[in-house]
Design an enzyme around this catalytic site. Structure first.
Site, mmCIF file in Angstrom:
data_model
loop_
_atom_site.group_PDB
_atom_site.id
_atom_site.type_symbol
_atom_site.label_atom_id
_atom_site.label_comp_id
_atom_site.label_asym_id
_atom_site.label_seq_id
_atom_site.Cartn_x
_atom_site.Cartn_y
_atom_site.Cartn_z
ATOM 1 N N GLU A 185 -9.838 -2.238 5.866
ATOM 2 C CA GLU A 185 -10.291 -3.578 6.192
ATOM 3 C C GLU A 185 -11.625 -3.495 6.907
ATOM 4 O O GLU A 185 -12.100 -2.407 7.262
ATOM 5 C CB GLU A 185 -9.274 -4.286 7.087
ATOM 6 C CG GLU A 185 -9.032 -3.598 8.436
ATOM 7 C CD GLU A 185 -7.955 -4.268 9.256
ATOM 8 O OE1 GLU A 185 -7.726 -5.468 9.051
ATOM 9 O OE2 GLU A 185 -7.344 -3.588 10.100
ATOM 10 N N ASN A 245 -13.723 -5.243 10.200
ATOM 11 C CA ASN A 245 -13.750 -6.109 11.377
ATOM 12 C C ASN A 245 -15.158 -6.656 11.531
ATOM 13 O O ASN A 245 -16.103 -5.896 11.766
ATOM 14 C CB ASN A 245 -13.324 -5.339 12.628
ATOM 15 C CG ASN A 245 -11.840 -5.032 12.614
ATOM 16 O OD1 ASN A 245 -11.014 -5.920 12.499
ATOM 17 N ND2 ASN A 245 -11.497 -3.757 12.687
ATOM 18 N N HIS A 294 0.441 0.445 16.540
ATOM 19 C CA HIS A 294 -0.747 0.007 15.796
ATOM 20 C C HIS A 294 -1.878 -0.496 16.700
ATOM 21 O O HIS A 294 -2.861 -1.049 16.206
ATOM 22 C CB HIS A 294 -0.388 -1.083 14.774
ATOM 23 C CG HIS A 294 0.663 -0.654 13.793
ATOM 24 N ND1 HIS A 294 0.424 0.285 12.811
ATOM 25 C CD2 HIS A 294 1.972 -1.026 13.651
ATOM 26 C CE1 HIS A 294 1.532 0.462 12.106
ATOM 27 N NE2 HIS A 294 2.485 -0.311 12.604
ATOM 28 N N ARG A 296 -17.126 -8.022 13.641
ATOM 29 C CA ARG A 296 -17.492 -8.256 15.039
ATOM 30 C C ARG A 296 -17.806 -6.921 15.689
ATOM 31 O O ARG A 296 -17.679 -5.867 15.055
ATOM 32 C CB ARG A 296 -16.327 -8.917 15.779
ATOM 33 C CG ARG A 296 -15.027 -8.125 15.633
ATOM 34 C CD ARG A 296 -13.926 -8.670 16.486
ATOM 35 N NE ARG A 296 -12.623 -8.124 16.159
ATOM 36 C CZ ARG A 296 -12.173 -6.930 16.523
ATOM 37 N NH1 ARG A 296 -12.946 -6.126 17.240
ATOM 38 N NH2 ARG A 296 -10.957 -6.509 16.195
ATOM 39 N N GLU A 314 0.837 -1.192 0.000
ATOM 40 C CA GLU A 314 0.000 0.000 0.000
ATOM 41 C C GLU A 314 0.872 1.243 0.000
ATOM 42 O O GLU A 314 1.970 1.241 0.558
ATOM 43 C CB GLU A 314 -0.895 0.063 1.259
ATOM 44 C CG GLU A 314 -2.045 -0.898 1.281
ATOM 45 C CD GLU A 314 -2.875 -0.742 2.547
ATOM 46 O OE1 GLU A 314 -2.457 0.022 3.443
ATOM 47 O OE2 GLU A 314 -3.926 -1.377 2.635
ATOM 48 N N GLU A 330 -13.109 -0.050 8.332
ATOM 49 C CA GLU A 330 -12.001 0.821 8.702
ATOM 50 C C GLU A 330 -11.404 1.492 7.467
ATOM 51 O O GLU A 330 -11.184 0.847 6.434
ATOM 52 C CB GLU A 330 -10.939 0.026 9.458
ATOM 53 C CG GLU A 330 -11.496 -0.676 10.698
ATOM 54 C CD GLU A 330 -10.436 -1.036 11.703
ATOM 55 O OE1 GLU A 330 -9.242 -0.777 11.428
ATOM 56 O OE2 GLU A 330 -10.789 -1.554 12.772
#
Length: 623
Positions: free
Chosen positions: A293, A295, A235, A297, A200, A275
């Site tokens: 990405e 998530n 992170h 959940r 990226e 995200e």
């Protein structure tokens, strides 16, 4: 609505789910390992089942044991919380195959978003903007180097199966690419069993923006606005807030719309978070935010979304999993106020944020704000699991009010003897740059020297510790807190303390700083701005009228180790006059006011008894 629910998790998220389930009249079942036999979530649930030894791989990560626990207890559904098996598609499928309700997205949706490269290709096809990069199947190092050169440096190498900051390398120069690639692949293979990577473009001034989405089995998908999770260390998120500061309506519409399209692309059901990475070098712009990405959940930081929308996301999860429609349509959801969450960890910032484990002998997070925790006083922080103790959430009508609210909560944190990052969080929250919303994912790294609390106690802390020790002795029991007070003008209190910086004899008089804390037989602990300070307690005593006249007496039997003034010398208030060694500690005796040494009886190496007059200071004459 389901009638019974097993929570396949532990700690604060298990307690959080139990609270909502209880409100809805749902019977709850907890699972626990050896280490969690007496844990709060076990005590809160209606029933609890032991599932194995302390290591997670032998208990919380063994899906068969969890499904069997559901069968044993007659639980209809399983809520995975976050972490552990929450994004494991095979476990989700096993729950469904066992005839149980899975409180989460379909296994196919989890799989679709599980690998970063496949997810990005899918998002691009759905019209969701993705970060410029390389997602190809050709993993030859020469091909990857060629693609990196084409993208332009700095470039980010990311494991497609990565997470939690693992399997990521920033490469600033072309000549460093091969070494970084090899290191990244090695870590990815070790951590995830998959060494495939993607590339990226590295974003300058990156902001981490995420959008809460929800889908149901009837084909509806909504968003519950965005969160900013830019304050990160290695992170890992540290402080999160909603809504994102500086987000205008045009940008919000663009990013939240993209998140809904992302969820629709995988026929998403339940709670999820999409995200994005934003280039905030010129503020938040609709065309400068890209998908990272998803998530699949509930997120750790979901409380800030609940605080600004007034919705209970766990209730939404349970209703959707039971087959109901989403509780609200998109046009019924609005933002009200601002909320900020800080993650309280059992770790020592002064020692490189090393985890701190042990028993919580003293544990008080106060009564203000919203506190999400899975422990109580007397519980232990285990070395087997994530060291997060609690989530602290501040709220206000504005961002400034939310900051003030959370700062007050952090100021009231009292945890001992386990170390926490509360002081670090407080410093981050009150940093001027944070208040001005000058934030990006490098904020903590840039300011780390200012954010890690100074371990040395200042005069106010010493005074506060002496006051807590004195009042505790007067009451013959530890006191939870004191307020500023004034001692009788004819009598002051004297407390001898010692700490890492040495020892002091503190004379208490006048109005003192208000610090909370507790005193025991031979020590006193006080708290300020989230930080704990421990002192040894040598002696408590009083000084009569002689003290106010400048007479300096030995507070205990001991040996004079140094005399630092001479007869007729002018001294200032607080200046050390001499040092007394007693009880294997050194105690500095200081001038009570500006004046002159009118009498000096102390001699170096002399043994003295308690009450011996060592010196007398005549006050400075005033015109």
């Amino acid at each position: 609505m389901m009638k019974s629910l097993l929570i396949a998790n532990r700690g604060e998220i298990a307690c959080r789910v139990i609270r909502t389930a209880r409100r809805l009249g749902i019977r709850t079942v907890a699972v626990y390992s050896d280490a969690d036999a007496k844990a709060l979530h076990v005590r809160m649930a209606d029933e609890a089942v032991h599932i194995g030894p302390s290591p997670a791989r032998e208990s919380y990560l063994v899906g068969e044991k969890i499904i069997e626990a559901a069968r044993q207890t007659g639980a209809e559904a399983i809520h995975p919380g976050y972490g552990f098996l929450s994004e494991n598609a095979d476990f989700a499928q096993a729950v469904i195959d066992a005839g149980l309700i899975w409180v989460g997205p379909k296994p196919d949706s989890i799989r679709a978003m599980g690998l970063k490269d496949a997810a990005k290709k899918l998002m691009a096809e759905a019209g969701v903007p993705v970060t410029p990069g390389y997602l190809g199947e050709d993993q030859d190092s020469k091909r990857l180097k060629k693609e990196a050169d084409a993208i332009g440096y700095p470039v980010l190498i990311k494991a497609v199966a990565g997470g939690g900051g693992k399997g990521m390398r920033k490469v600033d120069r072309a000549k460093d690419f091969e070494d970084a690639l090899e290191s990244c692949k090695r870590e990815a293979a070790s951590s995830f069993g998959n060494d495939i990577v993607l590339l990226e473009k590295w974003i300058e001034s990156p902001r981490h923006i995420e959008v809460q989405v929800f889908g149901d089995s009837h084909g509806d998908v909504v968003h519950l606005f965005e969160r900013d999770c830019s304050l990160q260390r290695r992170h890992q998120k540290v402080i999160e807030e909603a809504p994102a500061p500086g987000m205008d309506e045009a940008t919000r519409k663009a990013v939240c719309g993209a998140a809904v399209r992302a969820a629709q692309a995988v026929k998403y059901e339940g709670a999820g978070t999409v995200e994005f990475i934003a280039d905030a070098s010129d503020g938040l712009k609709p065309d400068r935010i890209w998908f990272m990405e998803m998530n699949t959940r509930l997120q750790v930081e979901h409380p800030v979304t609940e605080e600004i929308t007034g919705e209970d996301l766990v209730e939404w999860q349970l209703r959707v999993a039971s087959g109901e429609k989403l509780p609200k349509k998109q046009d019924e959801l609005t933002i009200s106020g601002h909320a900020i969450e800080a993650r309280l960890y059992a770790e020592d910032p002064a020692k490189g944020f090393l985890p701190s484990v042990g028993r919580l002998d003293h544990f008080d997070l106060g009564d203000d704000g919203r506190i999400e925790t899975g422990v109580e006083e007397g519980d232990a922080i285990s070395p087997f699991y994530d060291p997060m103790i609690a989530k602290l959430i501040g709220r206000g009508d504005s961002r400034d009010e939310a900051i003030d609210d959370l700062a007050a909560i952090l100021d009231g944190v009292e945890v001992w003897p386990v170390k926490t990052n509360a002081g670090f969080l407080f410093n981050a929250l009150v940093a001027p740059e944070f208040g001005d919303a000058e934030i990006d994912t490098g904020f903590i790294e840039r300011h780390i020297q200012d954010l890690v609390p100074d371990q040395e106690a200042d005069d106010g802390v010493w005074q506060g510790a002496a006051a807590v020790a004195w009042l505790a002795g007067e009451a013959s029991a530890p006191l939870p807190a004191i307020a500023g007070f004034r001692l009788n003008a004819l009598e002051s209190a004297r407390v001898a303390l010692y700490g890492p910086e040495g020892s002091r004899t503190i004379e208490l008089e006048g109005e003192l700083p208000s610090l909370s804390g507790f005193a025991e037989e031979d020590r006193v602990v006080v708290f300020r701005e989230g930080q704990a300070f421990e002192f040894g307690l040598a002696v408590r005593g009083t000084v009569g009228a002689a003290a106010s006249s400048g007479t300096i007496t030995a507070p205990m039997p001991g040996k004079v180790t140094s005399v630092e003034v001479s007869q007729d010398e002018k001294v200032t208030k607080g200046q050390r006059l001499l040092t007394l060694e007693a009880m294997k500690m050194e105690h500095g005796l200081t001038a009570p006011f500006d004046g002159t040494v009118a009498e000096l009886n102390a001699k170096q190496d002399a043994q003295v008894s308690e009450g011996t007059v060592l010196a007398r200071i005549e006050p400075q004459e005033t015109e």
